[in-house]
Scaffold this motif. Structure first.
Motif, PDB file in Angstrom:
ATOM      1  N   PRO A   1       0.828  -1.215   0.000  1.00  0.00           N
ATOM      2  CA  PRO A   1       0.000   0.000   0.000  1.00  0.00           C
ATOM      3  C   PRO A   1       0.857   1.258   0.000  1.00  0.00           C
ATOM      4  CG  PRO A   1      -0.800  -1.577   1.623  1.00  0.00           C
ATOM      5  CD  PRO A   1       0.533  -2.086   1.148  1.00  0.00           C
ATOM      6  N   LEU A   2       0.396   2.282  -0.678  1.00  0.00           N
ATOM      7  CA  LEU A   2       1.125   3.542  -0.717  1.00  0.00           C
ATOM      8  C   LEU A   2       1.263   4.115   0.686  1.00  0.00           C
ATOM      9  CD1 LEU A   2      -0.563   5.203  -3.830  1.00  0.00           C
ATOM     10  CD2 LEU A   2       1.726   4.206  -3.713  1.00  0.00           C
ATOM     11  N   GLY A   3       2.468   4.562   1.007  1.00  0.00           N
ATOM     12  CA  GLY A   3       2.704   5.201   2.284  1.00  0.00           C
ATOM     13  C   GLY A   3       2.859   4.257   3.454  1.00  0.00           C
ATOM     14  N   SER A   4       2.885   2.952   3.192  1.00  0.00           N
ATOM     15  CA  SER A   4       3.006   1.989   4.287  1.00  0.00           C
ATOM     16  C   SER A   4       4.400   1.361   4.291  1.00  0.00           C
ATOM     17  CB  SER A   4       1.948   0.892   4.156  1.00  0.00           C
ATOM     18  OG  SER A   4       2.236   0.061   3.045  1.00  0.00           O
ATOM     19  N   ASP A   5       4.701   0.656   5.348  1.00  0.00           N
ATOM     20  CA  ASP A   5       5.972  -0.049   5.461  1.00  0.00           C
ATOM     21  C   ASP A   5       5.889  -1.335   4.642  1.00  0.00           C
ATOM     22  OD1 ASP A   5       8.270  -1.371   6.169  1.00  0.00           O
ATOM     23  OD2 ASP A   5       7.692  -1.718   8.255  1.00  0.00           O
ATOM     24  N   PRO A   6       6.654  -1.457   3.559  1.00  0.00           N
ATOM     25  CA  PRO A   6       6.547  -2.658   2.728  1.00  0.00           C
ATOM     26  C   PRO A   6       6.972  -3.923   3.451  1.00  0.00           C
ATOM     27  CG  PRO A   6       8.420  -1.323   2.025  1.00  0.00           C
ATOM     28  CD  PRO A   6       7.632  -0.496   3.003  1.00  0.00           C
ATOM     29  N   VAL A   7       7.881  -3.810   4.422  1.00  0.00           N
ATOM     30  CA  VAL A   7       8.310  -4.993   5.170  1.00  0.00           C
ATOM     31  C   VAL A   7       7.121  -5.597   5.913  1.00  0.00           C
ATOM     32  CG1 VAL A   7       9.782  -5.837   7.029  1.00  0.00           C
ATOM     33  CG2 VAL A   7      10.680  -4.158   5.397  1.00  0.00           C
ATOM     34  N   ALA A   8       6.360  -4.749   6.597  1.00  0.00           N
ATOM     35  CA  ALA A   8       5.184  -5.234   7.327  1.00  0.00           C
ATOM     36  C   ALA A   8       4.118  -5.747   6.371  1.00  0.00           C
ATOM     37  CB  ALA A   8       4.626  -4.117   8.203  1.00  0.00           C
ATOM     38  N   ALA A   9       3.913  -5.023   5.262  1.00  0.00           N
ATOM     39  CA  ALA A   9       2.887  -5.426   4.300  1.00  0.00           C
ATOM     40  C   ALA A   9       3.204  -6.788   3.701  1.00  0.00           C
ATOM     41  CB  ALA A   9       2.765  -4.372   3.202  1.00  0.00           C
ATOM     42  N   PHE A  10       4.432  -6.977   3.256  1.00  0.00           N
ATOM     43  CA  PHE A  10       4.791  -8.251   2.642  1.00  0.00           C
ATOM     44  C   PHE A  10       4.831  -9.378   3.675  1.00  0.00           C
ATOM     45  CE2 PHE A  10       7.135  -5.548  -0.693  1.00  0.00           C
ATOM     46  CZ  PHE A  10       5.983  -5.438  -1.447  1.00  0.00           C
ATOM     47  N   GLY A  11       5.139  -9.026   4.924  1.00  0.00           N
ATOM     48  CA  GLY A  11       5.058 -10.031   5.975  1.00  0.00           C
ATOM     49  C   GLY A  11       3.636 -10.557   6.126  1.00  0.00           C
ATOM     50  N   ARG A  12       2.643  -9.657   6.018  1.00  0.00           N
ATOM     51  CA  ARG A  12       1.236 -10.096   6.080  1.00  0.00           C
ATOM     52  C   ARG A  12       0.904 -10.995   4.899  1.00  0.00           C
ATOM     53  NH1 ARG A  12       0.479  -4.653   7.368  1.00  0.00           N
ATOM     54  NH2 ARG A  12      -0.526  -4.179   5.369  1.00  0.00           N
ATOM     55  N   LEU A  13       1.434 -10.658   3.724  1.00  0.00           N
ATOM     56  CA  LEU A  13       1.163 -11.467   2.549  1.00  0.00           C
ATOM     57  C   LEU A  13       1.712 -12.886   2.713  1.00  0.00           C
ATOM     58  CD1 LEU A  13      -0.005 -11.532  -0.342  1.00  0.00           C
ATOM     59  CD2 LEU A  13       2.281 -10.904  -1.168  1.00  0.00           C
ATOM     60  N   VAL A  14       2.905 -13.005   3.265  1.00  0.00           N
ATOM     61  CA  VAL A  14       3.496 -14.329   3.471  1.00  0.00           C
ATOM     62  C   VAL A  14       2.673 -15.124   4.487  1.00  0.00           C
ATOM     63  CG1 VAL A  14       5.527 -15.546   4.364  1.00  0.00           C
ATOM     64  CG2 VAL A  14       5.810 -13.656   2.748  1.00  0.00           C
ATOM     65  N   GLU A  15       2.174 -14.462   5.512  1.00  0.00           N
ATOM     66  CA  GLU A  15       1.296 -15.147   6.474  1.00  0.00           C
ATOM     67  C   GLU A  15       0.037 -15.668   5.781  1.00  0.00           C
ATOM     68  OE1 GLU A  15       0.503 -12.359   9.540  1.00  0.00           O
ATOM     69  OE2 GLU A  15       2.528 -12.428  10.394  1.00  0.00           O
ATOM     70  N   ILE A  16      -0.533 -14.858   4.899  1.00  0.00           N
ATOM     71  CA  ILE A  16      -1.712 -15.278   4.142  1.00  0.00           C
ATOM     72  C   ILE A  16      -1.363 -16.469   3.251  1.00  0.00           C
ATOM     73  CG2 ILE A  16      -3.303 -14.557   2.303  1.00  0.00           C
ATOM     74  CD1 ILE A  16      -3.085 -11.699   3.544  1.00  0.00           C
ATOM     75  N   SER A  17      -0.175 -16.419   2.647  1.00  0.00           N
ATOM     76  CA  SER A  17       0.274 -17.524   1.803  1.00  0.00           C
ATOM     77  C   SER A  17       0.397 -18.819   2.593  1.00  0.00           C
ATOM     78  CB  SER A  17       1.623 -17.179   1.163  1.00  0.00           C
ATOM     79  OG  SER A  17       2.177 -18.284   0.479  1.00  0.00           O
ATOM     80  N   HIS A  18       0.975 -18.739   3.777  1.00  0.00           N
ATOM     81  CA  HIS A  18       1.137 -19.939   4.598  1.00  0.00           C
ATOM     82  C   HIS A  18      -0.218 -20.530   4.980  1.00  0.00           C
ATOM     83  CE1 HIS A  18       5.427 -18.621   5.985  1.00  0.00           C
ATOM     84  NE2 HIS A  18       5.400 -19.110   4.757  1.00  0.00           N
ATOM     85  N   ALA A  19      -1.178 -19.671   5.296  1.00  0.00           N
ATOM     86  CA  ALA A  19      -2.518 -20.157   5.628  1.00  0.00           C
ATOM     87  C   ALA A  19      -3.162 -20.811   4.408  1.00  0.00           C
ATOM     88  CB  ALA A  19      -3.377 -18.996   6.127  1.00  0.00           C
ATOM     89  N   LEU A  20      -2.953 -20.221   3.239  1.00  0.00           N
ATOM     90  CA  LEU A  20      -3.522 -20.775   2.006  1.00  0.00           C
ATOM     91  C   LEU A  20      -2.924 -22.145   1.708  1.00  0.00           C
ATOM     92  CD1 LEU A  20      -5.321 -20.229  -0.500  1.00  0.00           C
ATOM     93  CD2 LEU A  20      -3.297 -19.232  -1.598  1.00  0.00           C
ATOM     94  N   GLN A  21      -1.635 -22.291   1.920  1.00  0.00           N
ATOM     95  CA  GLN A  21      -0.965 -23.553   1.615  1.00  0.00           C
ATOM     96  C   GLN A  21      -1.401 -24.707   2.522  1.00  0.00           C
ATOM     97  OE1 GLN A  21       3.387 -23.274   0.823  1.00  0.00           O
ATOM     98  NE2 GLN A  21       3.043 -21.064   0.730  1.00  0.00           N
ATOM     99  N   ARG A  22      -1.947 -24.385   3.677  1.00  0.00           N
ATOM    100  CA  ARG A  22      -2.452 -25.461   4.531  1.00  0.00           C
ATOM    101  C   ARG A  22      -3.626 -26.188   3.875  1.00  0.00           C
ATOM    102  NH1 ARG A  22      -0.765 -21.925   8.833  1.00  0.00           N
ATOM    103  NH2 ARG A  22      -2.765 -20.841   8.932  1.00  0.00           N
ATOM    104  N   GLU A  23      -4.408 -25.464   3.073  1.00  0.00           N
ATOM    105  CA  GLU A  23      -5.523 -26.071   2.352  1.00  0.00           C
ATOM    106  C   GLU A  23      -5.158 -26.428   0.914  1.00  0.00           C
ATOM    107  OE1 GLU A  23      -8.437 -26.934   3.620  1.00  0.00           O
ATOM    108  OE2 GLU A  23      -7.781 -26.229   5.597  1.00  0.00           O
ATOM    109  N   HIS A  24      -4.196 -25.688   0.363  1.00  0.00           N
ATOM    110  CA  HIS A  24      -3.798 -25.871  -1.041  1.00  0.00           C
ATOM    111  C   HIS A  24      -2.264 -25.921  -1.092  1.00  0.00           C
ATOM    112  CE1 HIS A  24      -7.961 -24.843  -2.156  1.00  0.00           C
ATOM    113  NE2 HIS A  24      -7.857 -23.876  -1.265  1.00  0.00           N
ATOM    114  N   PRO A  25      -1.667 -27.060  -0.830  1.00  0.00           N
ATOM    115  CA  PRO A  25      -0.212 -27.165  -0.709  1.00  0.00           C
ATOM    116  C   PRO A  25       0.566 -26.709  -1.942  1.00  0.00           C
ATOM    117  CG  PRO A  25      -1.272 -29.132   0.135  1.00  0.00           C
ATOM    118  CD  PRO A  25      -2.337 -28.346  -0.536  1.00  0.00           C
ATOM    119  N   GLY A  26      -0.050 -26.780  -3.107  1.00  0.00           N
ATOM    120  CA  GLY A  26       0.667 -26.391  -4.321  1.00  0.00           C
ATOM    121  C   GLY A  26       0.680 -24.906  -4.590  1.00  0.00           C
ATOM    122  N   ALA A  27      -0.052 -24.123  -3.808  1.00  0.00           N
ATOM    123  CA  ALA A  27      -0.170 -22.684  -4.055  1.00  0.00           C
ATOM    124  C   ALA A  27       0.979 -21.940  -3.376  1.00  0.00           C
ATOM    125  CB  ALA A  27      -1.510 -22.176  -3.554  1.00  0.00           C
TER     126      ALA A  27
END
Length: 264
Positions: free
Chosen positions: A202-228
């Motif tokens: 997001p504009l004006g936000s800390d990209p480190v924190a933002a991308f950290g949230r994305l990786v957390e979302i990815s890990h949760a997604l992979q629990r149901e969809h291991p190939g994603a």
């Protein structure tokens, strides 16, 4: 373009590409990672000649965010060993065009688009069969995630309520709470395959924190969809933050291609 101009342009791209590759290598080492993220060079507004130069320099993945421009460039580059990523906001009525050339659509953020891409892929499969063309594999799609915090989203909508949530920043993305449902819809489409997630900081936000949230979302997604396993994050200005967070793919444009050419 003269032969001399073409050689000069390739040399310029080679130098720029080398600098970006060094940044990626250094960021990977700093993060203690053993493998570098894959580089997708975003060629929007640049000519097909640049795509050819990039291919000659070893680039194998290119990104575009406008269907008309992307389709024309892909058509001119069918002889090149490239993987085409569509990364822009996509209207449902453009799905039938995009599936003709895209290997990956990174910007899936709503159920209607999942349905449109599934339908377009079925029609594309039929078209190829009717015309004796080689069959194509399933279309890989990524769920684009809106990484704004609720406070950021509320502030954006208050500033420009007439434009709507997704249009406020022109970047789109599904709410993190909707990612699992979208993933299930994608998996239900025979001609689509779920690759993972994508986001823009997001504009004006800390990209480190933002991308950290994305990786957390990815890990949760992979629990149901291991190939994603794909995490597409990071652009020219924040690639180091994306590498540190764990991005598997980086989308780099201006730092490879230079200033955007004047539109005619």
């Amino acid at each position: 373009m003269t032969e001399q101009e073409s050689e000069t342009r390739r040399a310029d791209l080679s130098e720029r590409l080398g600098r970006v590759r060094r940044r990626i290598a250094e960021a990977t080492a700093a993060a203690g990672r053993s493998e570098e993220p894959e580089l997708i060079v975003v060629t929007k507004f640049f000519p097909a000649d640049d795509v050819r130069h990039l291919a000659a320099l070893g680039v194998r993945q290119v990104g575009e965010n406008r269907d008309q421009e992307a389709g024309a460039k892909a058509e001119e580059s069918t002889d090149l060993p490239l993987r085409w990523h569509f990364i822009g906001q996509l209207q449902t009525n453009k799905a039938k065009s995009v599936v003709k050339y895209a290997d990956v659509v990174q910007s899936v953020d709503r159920p209607q688009l999942v349905a449109a891409l599934g339908k377009a892929m079925r029609r594309e499969h039929e078209r190829r069969a009717e015309n004796g063309l080689p069959a194509r594999g399933a279309l890989e799609v990524l769920v684009q995630v809106d990484l704004r915090t609720p406070e950021q989203a509320a502030a954006d909508e208050q500033d420009r309520p007439e434009q709507g949530r997704a249009a406020t920043l022109g970047r789109g993305g599904a709410s993190p709470a909707d990612v699992a449902a979208l993933a299930s819809l994608i998996e239900a489409e025979e001609q689509l395959t779920l690759g993972g997630v994508m986001a823009v900081a997001p504009l004006g936000s800390d990209p480190v924190a933002a991308f950290g949230r994305l990786v957390e979302i990815s890990h949760a997604l992979q629990r149901e969809h291991p190939g994603a396993v794909v995490v597409s994050a990071g652009m020219s200005q924040d690639l180091e933050a994306a590498v540190a967070a764990g991005a598997t793919h980086l989308r780099i444009g201006s730092d490879v291609l230079g200033p955007r050419p004047a539109l005619r």
